[in-house]
Write a protein that holds these residues in place. Structure first.
Motif, PDB file in Angstrom:
ATOM      1  N   SER A  95     121.302 -74.203  52.996  1.00  0.00           N
ATOM      2  CA  SER A  95     121.466 -73.420  51.759  1.00  0.00           C
ATOM      3  C   SER A  95     122.265 -74.167  50.698  1.00  0.00           C
ATOM      4  N   LYS A 104     120.792 -75.079  47.160  1.00  0.00           N
ATOM      5  CA  LYS A 104     121.470 -74.592  45.951  1.00  0.00           C
ATOM      6  C   LYS A 104     121.610 -75.706  44.915  1.00  0.00           C
ATOM      7  N   TYR A 140     118.072 -76.754  43.742  1.00  0.00           N
ATOM      8  CA  TYR A 140     117.487 -75.702  42.893  1.00  0.00           C
ATOM      9  C   TYR A 140     117.877 -75.934  41.425  1.00  0.00           C
ATOM     10  N   ARG A 141     119.144 -76.288  41.202  1.00  0.00           N
ATOM     11  CA  ARG A 141     119.628 -76.535  39.834  1.00  0.00           C
ATOM     12  C   ARG A 141     118.865 -77.683  39.168  1.00  0.00           C
ATOM     13  N   ASN A 148     113.306 -68.464  46.625  1.00  0.00           N
ATOM     14  CA  ASN A 148     114.441 -68.133  45.746  1.00  0.00           C
ATOM     15  C   ASN A 148     114.001 -67.953  44.300  1.00  0.00           C
TER      16      ASN A 148
END
Length: 342
Positions: free
Chosen positions: A251, A255, A258-259, A290
């Motif tokens: 995760s 995370k 993802y950015r 997500n």
């Protein structure tokens, strides 16, 4: 006067058990430690009438007697069964004997398909609406260790990845300002049943819990067979926690990734496909899941099986355009576009 003295007697019984009964006192101490951070937060308690939620109600009421802020005790009447309102009123009557005021939220929408998942969705929507009006930030639920195992096995049967198999978290967000808090996640069901019997003397059973047409009912029977075969519940919970630890590591990576890969537009989400395509299927699944979840602002992510089917088409090299969860997902050579389905 007689009713009032009986109510006082019940309240005294509740207070007494939480102090003098060693087992209940230990459970309460564990519970209090878990929820300590919520001491001054507006909090709701989700009630069903089953032994788990009644035990949660009793421990929450004991906190009020320990000079905590008052809780809102809420039951959602789904209206699926003919007698559901009568049952809800029976729970309200039982709790009122212990000075616990129960608020009943009634669902007006008929539920005919995917009954259990639809009922869960409606329940959380009604709880969210209520909490928004009352500016409540946390909802306590009575999920316990057996719920963890059931959810794990259900997701295993559906071919879930690491994220799905790591099951429930103690705290999870269901709305921008509202979080679900599961303080009894490490409690055993038999202990919650013990507490409820000692305090209330009774509880209510949802008939659907014994209906073998539901997968969760089949899973409960399977757990009994697994125990007989020597596969203990504690070992399954241990594996779930290990998977949770691995999931947390993934995760953190997702995370940050993802950015870099995902750009939010006014009416769309764009994913850089060139970078996205270099990641393995588990990472791709999480990024896409997500993105859809954030775009639709839904509580539950789409099932892994559906996301994997979408990924197969996106990675096939062809121009792909498909729908999922109220979204249109379209891929060019360089970008995946997610827009709302009209």
């Amino acid at each position: 006067k007689l009713n009032m003295s009986k109510k006082n007697s019940n309240v005294l019984n509740l207070k007494k058990n939480f102090k003098s009964n060693k087992k209940i006192s230990e459970m309460y101490s564990m519970f209090k430690t878990r929820v300590h951070k919520l001491k001054n937060q507006p909090t709701a308690v989700a009630v069903s009438g089953g032994p788990d939620s009644l035990a949660l109600s009793a421990m929450s009421k004991a906190l009020e007697y320990d000079k905590w802020k008052k809780f809102k005790f809420i039951l959602v009447d789904h209206g699926i069964r003919k007698n559901s309102n009568k049952e809800a009123l029976q729970v309200k009557k039982l709790l009122s004997k212990f000075n616990i005021s129960l608020i009943i939220l009634i669902n007006k929408k008929p539920i005919v398909k995917n009954i259990q998942s639809k009922a869960r969705e409606i329940r959380y929507n009604l709880l969210k609406e209520f909490c928004k009006k009352k500016k409540i930030k946390y909802i306590l639920t009575a999920h316990h260790s057996e719920d963890q195992i059931e959810t794990f096995l259900i997701r295993l049967s559906r071919g879930s990845g690491v994220q799905g198999l790591s099951s429930m978290r103690e705290i999870s967000r269901i709305d921008k300002n509202i979080k679900l808090f599961r303080p009894t996640l490490d409690f055993k069901k038999k202990d919650l049943v013990y507490l409820t019997k000692k305090i209330f003397g009774k509880f209510f059973i949802d008939p659907s819990n014994k209906n073998s047409k539901y997968l969760r009912t089949k899973i409960r029977k399977l757990i009994v067979e697994l125990e007989k075969s020597g596969i203990k519940k504690e070992q399954i919970v241990k594996s779930i926690k290990n998977l949770g630890s691995s999931s947390d590591t993934i995760s953190l990576y997702v995370k940050n990734l993802y950015r870099n890969l995902v750009t939010k537009r006014k009416k769309a989400i764009n994913i850089d496909y060139l970078k996205f395509s270099t990641e393995n299927i588990e990472i791709q699944l999480r990024i896409l899941s997500n993105a859809i979840k954030n775009f639709t602002r839904s509580y539950y992510p789409q099932r892994s099986k559906k996301i994997i089917n979408v990924l197969k088409l996106l990675n096939s090299g062809k121009h792909a355009k498909l729908t999922l969860g109220g979204c249109i997902i379209e891929k060019s050579k360089k970008v995946i576009y997610i827009t709302k389905e009209h």
